[in-house]
Design an enzyme around this catalytic site. Structure first.
Site, mmCIF file in Angstrom:
data_model
loop_
_atom_site.group_PDB
_atom_site.id
_atom_site.type_symbol
_atom_site.label_atom_id
_atom_site.label_comp_id
_atom_site.label_asym_id
_atom_site.label_seq_id
_atom_site.Cartn_x
_atom_site.Cartn_y
_atom_site.Cartn_z
ATOM 1 N N SER A 1 -9.595 1.876 3.025
ATOM 2 C CA SER A 1 -8.735 2.646 2.149
ATOM 3 C C SER A 1 -7.723 1.819 1.364
ATOM 4 C CB SER A 1 -7.984 3.687 2.972
ATOM 5 O OG SER A 1 -7.107 3.057 3.891
ATOM 6 N N LYS B 1 0.860 -1.186 0.000
ATOM 7 C CA LYS B 1 0.000 0.000 0.000
ATOM 8 C C LYS B 1 0.895 1.235 0.000
ATOM 9 C CE LYS B 1 -3.768 2.128 2.688
ATOM 10 N NZ LYS B 1 -4.567 2.021 3.929
ATOM 11 N N SER C 1 -9.744 -0.448 7.264
ATOM 12 C CA SER C 1 -9.153 -0.275 5.930
ATOM 13 C C SER C 1 -8.419 -1.494 5.366
ATOM 14 C CB SER C 1 -8.196 0.914 5.926
ATOM 15 O OG SER C 1 -8.919 2.113 5.870
#
Lengths: 123, 500
Positions: free
Chosen positions: B159, B84, B183
């Protein structure tokens, strides 16, 4: 603005928000435009009027949802100041290597020698 | 794609590692196939913000050389993984999904990433996410949204949407995400993969671009629970660079993964099964509960009465911490400074932050600044910290009676991109995940069925430090159900070369 906060955010808590800012027609529990503008100033966000008006509406809705916690009886409930049992993490006060200066400055928008360069602090 | 790699897309890390060990497959072949798969899917998904083709192939060849020389290597050596884009890897870009950090290069590597690098893992790219990890759909990325491999017109969740999507697409066997209010678990649920958030403090946050420091935790996305256990085991443990990491020894979850659930007490919180669930999610979770019962688990209904206060509490604490953490993005030391010519300091702060941050980040900074300000601090922040204690205490009480909790991860399956236009309805996506972060507990989402062709996720929650128990309970369901082999198909438009 009469009060200044350190840094660019408002992480501190000693800032007064001007509770008298009701003149722009905010209802009970809603934020006035002046309050929103003041928060934006504290947060160093430089928002335009359109953004402030939008945020006035959105923040009022979110705050009204959040205010559900006001009704909770928290008498004698301690604040959860930390997650888990760890209170403090101690270590010897010894100097350890830091990142090299060149690496730290590599992402600088502007530099002068081994320093970050910024514009005038006082106008 | 070489013959050796064909059909390995659904393989577990363990199986891939065995093939690498026996030299039936090279990491270069495996990594090359991963990079090709990413390229194939990208027009539909936009799961990546940067790719590292040469870096990845170099690492892969190094891993192959080590294995050929019969050096002792980790099981994870040569396995491709995506990161990420809030995690730092030295000399590689990191943007946190923000235009403000476009062009920034990490001067150092995050501890969690460094541990996987030391194990010989191969980093293929940085994945798309909501700006500074604030969002539940990946639509708040400053670089455009990510699509869901099951239906690219739908959100992968957020997210960590890019990390979930690329694992679901079978491009890479695993990726890393971060979970502040759901997330990792929510996008894992929406994409039909495994997403594990360890106990707060188990994985170092050093080198993770901070959103809300008392809630953030790094964890893996995989297609198998066992793979999540392998990555967790490698990353977990104390780190002198993060004083909130726990010194308690890390229990190896792998040996007890197959211990089953016979005789375990599993709680179903009644507040998590409320009316907000879509019918398909409810049906899938009820079927999962029944399957646990068949496996010999003792199912008990339990109550977490403050569950509905979780979101309100979270949306005080998380924005408060974010307003403080994001103060550092002021144009002085890094990031895109505006105006570009040397301007007075205050003007630079205001311009840099006004143009650099997107609407959701500004909203949360504003909210956080407000709740921390004088006159409101007691009513919001202090109160929220007290309610946070109540929520954590309720979990503790329940865990004195049950070994783990099972519940839905998300009240609904993936929603169309653009469907949730107001902030509050987006926040509601995390109603079943935020309490776990507030209490600092371990939680995992695993696939448990479909509603209208879109994946449903089952959440397993455990007491603090019971990460191994959470993985064991999740593994028992994964073994008993058949969902782990379900994979999305490459969209028709990509296989035929038609324009999207």
């Amino acid at each position: 603005m009469s009060r200044e906060v350190e840094g660019t955010g408002a992480a501190g808590t000693g800032v007064d928000l001007g509770h008298s800012s009701r003149e722009e027609g905010a209802g009970e529990g809603e934020l006035s435009l002046a309050q929103v503008a003041e928060v934006a100033t504290l947060a160093r966000l430089g928002l335009e009027r359109g953004e402030l008006e939008q945020l006035q509406k959105e923040l009022s809705v979110i705050l009204s949802h959040i205010s559900a916690i006001a009704a909770v009886n928290t008498e004698s409930v301690a604040e959860m100041a930390r997650v888990g049992e760890t209170a403090n993490s101690w270590r010897e006060d010894v100097t350890t290597p830091s990142l090299p200066v060149e690496l730290v400055l590599a992402n600088a928008p502007a530099r002068q020698g081994d320093h970050f360069l910024v514009g005038a602090i006082q106008e | 794609m070489t013959a050796a790699v064909a059909g390995t897309g659904n393989w577990s890390i363990t199986r891939l590692a065995q093939a690498l060990e026996k030299k039936e497959l090279s990491s270069e072949e495996l990594t090359g196939a991963a990079l090709d798969s990413i390229d194939t899917w990208e027009p539909a998904l936009h799961a990546y913000l940067s790719q590292m083709r040469e870096h990845a192939l170099d690492s892969a060849r190094a891993s192959d050389r080590a294995r050929l020389a019969d050096e002792k290597v980790s099981l994870l050596s040569g396995i491709p993984i995506a990161l990420k884009d809030v995690l730092c890897l030295e000399n590689q870009p990191v943007t946190a999904g923000s235009r403000l950090l476009e062009g920034f290069t990490s001067p150092y590597t995050a501890t969690a990433v460094a541990r996987l690098k030391a194990a010989g893992m191969v980093f293929v790219g940085k994945t798309n996410c909501d700006e500074f990890a604030m969002g539940s759909s990946t639509e708040n990325s400053g670089y455009g949204p990510t699509g869901n491999p099951w239906d690219p017109a739908c959100s992968p969740g957020g997210s960590s949407g890019g990390s979930a999507a690329t694992v679901a697409a079978r491009s890479v066997p695993c990726s890393l995400g971060t979970d502040t209010g759901g997330s990792i678990r929510q996008p894992a649920s929406l994409c039909g993969v495994v997403g594990f958030k360890p106990t707060y403090g188990r994985v170092s946050r050093y080198g993770l671009i901070a959103f809300a420091s008392s809630l953030d935790q790094i964890g893996p996305f995989t297609r198998r629970v066992e793979d999540a256990a392998l990555l967790y085991r490698e990353m977990a443990g104390a780190d002198p660079m993060d004083s909130t990491t726990l010194s308690d020894p890390v229990e190896d979850p792998v040996p007890q993964l197959s211990a089953g659930v016979a005789g375990l007490r599993l709680g179903v919180p009644r507040e998590y099964m409320g009316s907000a669930l879509s019918p398909g999610v409810r049906a899938a979770v009820e079927a999962a509960i029944a399957l646990y019962q068949e496996q010999g688990a003792i199912i008990e209904e339990v109550s977490l009465p403050s569950t509905d206060l979780g979101l309100s509490t979270y949306y005080v604490i998380a924005p408060a911490e974010c307003s403080s953490n994001l103060a550092r993005f002021d144009g002085v030391r890094y990031g895109n400074r505006l105006p570009s010519e040397l301007a007075p300091l205050t003007e630079m702060y205001l311009e840099t932050r006004r143009k650099g941050f997107g609407p959701e980040v500004k909203r949360r900074i504003m909210l956080g600044t407000y709740v921390l300000s004088h006159g409101y601090y007691d009513a919001y922040y202090r109160k929220a910290q007290q309610v946070r204690s109540l929520i954590a205490n309720e979990f503790s009480t329940v865990f004195s009676k049950v070994d783990a909790l099972i519940a839905p991860t998300s009240p609904s399956v993936a929603f169309p991109l653009g469907a949730k236009s107001d902030a509050l309805s987006m926040y509601m996506c995390d109603v079943l995940t935020v309490p776990v972060n507030l209490a600092g507990l371990p939680g995992i989402s695993i696939p448990c069925g479909f509603e209208d062709g879109l994946p449903v996720g089952l959440q397993v929650i455990g007491p603090r430090l019971a990460d191994a128990m959470v993985l064991r309970v999740a593994h028992a369901y994964e073994e008993a159900s058949g969902w782990k082999d379900e994979a999305p198909k490459l969209p028709h438009t990509l296989t035929t070369g038609e324009a999207l």
